[in-house]
Design a protein around this motif. Structure first.
Motif, mmCIF file in Angstrom:
data_model
loop_
_atom_site.group_PDB
_atom_site.id
_atom_site.type_symbol
_atom_site.label_atom_id
_atom_site.label_comp_id
_atom_site.label_asym_id
_atom_site.label_seq_id
_atom_site.Cartn_x
_atom_site.Cartn_y
_atom_site.Cartn_z
ATOM 1 N N VAL A 1 -5.079 -8.403 -15.429
ATOM 2 C CA VAL A 1 -5.694 -8.404 -14.098
ATOM 3 C C VAL A 1 -4.861 -7.522 -13.179
ATOM 4 O O VAL A 1 -3.662 -7.750 -12.993
ATOM 5 N N SER A 2 -5.497 -6.497 -12.638
ATOM 6 C CA SER A 2 -4.781 -5.560 -11.769
ATOM 7 C C SER A 2 -5.380 -5.584 -10.361
ATOM 8 O O SER A 2 -6.167 -6.468 -10.024
ATOM 9 N N THR A 3 -5.023 -4.604 -9.566
ATOM 10 C CA THR A 3 -5.269 -4.703 -8.127
ATOM 11 C C THR A 3 -5.811 -3.405 -7.522
ATOM 12 O O THR A 3 -5.508 -2.310 -8.013
ATOM 13 N N ASP A 4 -6.553 -3.576 -6.434
ATOM 14 C CA ASP A 4 -6.996 -2.412 -5.649
ATOM 15 C C ASP A 4 -5.808 -1.727 -4.972
ATOM 16 O O ASP A 4 -5.939 -0.593 -4.502
ATOM 17 N N TYR A 5 -4.659 -2.392 -4.922
ATOM 18 C CA TYR A 5 -3.488 -1.787 -4.286
ATOM 19 C C TYR A 5 -2.829 -0.718 -5.176
ATOM 20 O O TYR A 5 -1.773 -0.204 -4.829
ATOM 21 N N THR B 1 -9.090 -6.013 -9.286
ATOM 22 C CA THR B 1 -9.782 -6.773 -8.252
ATOM 23 C C THR B 1 -8.936 -6.741 -6.978
ATOM 24 O O THR B 1 -7.934 -6.024 -6.914
ATOM 25 N N GLY B 2 -9.329 -7.492 -5.952
ATOM 26 C CA GLY B 2 -8.548 -7.484 -4.722
ATOM 27 C C GLY B 2 -9.034 -8.507 -3.715
ATOM 28 O O GLY B 2 -10.101 -9.098 -3.888
ATOM 29 N N TRP B 3 -8.222 -8.774 -2.710
ATOM 30 C CA TRP B 3 -8.583 -9.631 -1.570
ATOM 31 C C TRP B 3 -9.139 -10.971 -2.052
ATOM 32 O O TRP B 3 -10.195 -11.421 -1.632
ATOM 33 N N LEU B 4 -8.405 -11.619 -2.958
ATOM 34 C CA LEU B 4 -8.907 -12.861 -3.574
ATOM 35 C C LEU B 4 -8.683 -14.096 -2.703
ATOM 36 O O LEU B 4 -7.684 -14.204 -1.998
ATOM 37 N N TYR B 5 -9.609 -15.030 -2.811
ATOM 38 C CA TYR B 5 -9.403 -16.369 -2.272
ATOM 39 C C TYR B 5 -10.014 -17.345 -3.264
ATOM 40 O O TYR B 5 -10.789 -16.954 -4.154
ATOM 41 N N GLY B 6 -9.644 -18.612 -3.120
ATOM 42 C CA GLY B 6 -10.177 -19.622 -4.024
ATOM 43 C C GLY B 6 -9.423 -20.920 -3.825
ATOM 44 O O GLY B 6 -8.487 -20.985 -3.011
#
Ligand SMILES: NC(=O)c1ccc[n+]([C@@H]2O[C@H](COP(=O)([O-])OP(=O)(O)OC[C@H]3O[C@@H](n4cnc5c(N)ncnc54)[C@H](OP(=O)(O)O)[C@@H]3O)[C@@H](O)[C@H]2O)c1
Length: 289
Positions: free
Chosen positions: A99-103, A155-160
């Protein structure tokens, strides 16, 4: 199908484990206390014993600002830990989801980033996550066993429900009646971890490999997210928009990190859930943060 999940007690790991359970997969959920991904021997032993067909690697150093002060610690987890996991997976013929990041992007583009676009992380965190992507590809290529091409999910800007996140933090402040200062000049895709888990399992089922973007639909800013979350909760609290510069976070963040979703939507055969709809479902179904 047997799926081993690292970082299984984190925000995304929790969602992956429950989504995999619902689909009837045998799921080995390992939190940090069960498996430290920096311990190469322990990783090889555990993955060797479990012999899963997939490893979904959700464990990571995720403190974006703190990583500016301790980049070597972040690198050890995000690059070396990922390499340990991918190597151990390849040794038993398992494919790794990293799992990687938009950053990983520099934010200078003004149209959605494609998975093939050039990367240019601004922060130490972004650099360590990119190093992890490369390490996972390298380990899979170096393996002499069956071919185990990685699946990279950016992915990015996750909440949960399962971890610290912006949505829960601002609602907690608002419920205490505190005013909010929120950054207004970064654009991205707010994304519910549950949706990332579901789409990741769909991509795994589709058998694709390489880099894929997974996020909720629509683009937004943190200040819009704050307004929408307060509206859904019926909270009347003042929100003051501030610039990234005024906010003064330790780590630089891309001004624009909207990822393109077209390829993912085509493979999974549906549009990604709009961020407002996802936020409403989260806040209605998950109760209080
Ligand atoms: N959250 C976001 O907005 C976001 C955006 C883009 C990409 N991502 C990526 O999504 C993935 C999941 O992140 P998340 O949001 O679920 O973060 P999270 O809630 O911080 O979960 C990460 C988990 O990894 C664990 N961990 C840290 N070091 C470890 C180690 N050495 N060995 C084993 N486990 C370790 C953490 O345990 P402790 O809590 O005990 O440290 C935590 O439970 C990460 O790869 C992250 O980079 C997240």
């Amino acid at each position: 199908m047997k799926i081993l999940v690292t970082g299984a007690r984190g925000l995304l790991g929790t969602e992956v484990v429950s989504a995999a359970h619902v689909r009837g997969f045998e799921t080995i959920a390992l939190g940090r206390g069960d498996l430290d991904v920096c311990d190469a021997g322990a990783v090889a032993d555990r993955i060797g014993v479990e012999a899963p067909s997939w490893v979904v690697h959700c464990a990571a150093y995720t403190a974006v600002d703190r990583a500016e002060d301790e980049p070597e610690v972040a690198m050890r987890v995000n690059r070396d830990g990922a390499a340990n996991v991918a190597r151990a997976g390849a040794d038993v013929g398992a494919r790794t989801v990293y799992v990687s990041t938009d950053y990983v992007f520099d934010g200078r583009k003004r149209s959605p980033y494609l998975p093939t676009d050039p990367v240019g992380p601004l922060s130490e965190y972004g650099r360590t996550k990119l190093a992890g992507e490369l390490a996972v590809f390298r380990e899979a290529a170096a393996s002499s066993g069956v071919r185990t091409p990685p699946l990279i999910v950016r992915t990015g800007w996750l909440y949960g429900a399962g971890g610290r996140n912006f949505v829960s933090a601002i609602l907690r402040r608002a419920e205490r009646g505190e005013g909010l200062k929120v950054v207004e000049d970064q654009r991205g895709r707010l994304t519910w971890g549950r949706n990332v888990a579901e789409v990741t399992l769909d991509l795994m089922a589709a058998g694709v490999e390489g880099i894929w973007h997974v996020a909720d639909g629509g683009e937004t800013t943190w200040v819009d997210v704050a307004h929408e979350a307060l509206r859904i909760r019926g909270l009347d609290v003042e929100v003051e928009g501030v610039t990234t510069k005024q906010w003064g976070a330790a780590a630089p963040r891309p001004a624009y990190s909207v990822v393109d979703l077209a390829a993912t939507e085509e493979v999974v055969g549906r549009s990604m859930m709009d961020w407002r709809e996802a936020l409403r479902r989260f806040l209605e179904s998950e109760g209080r943060p």
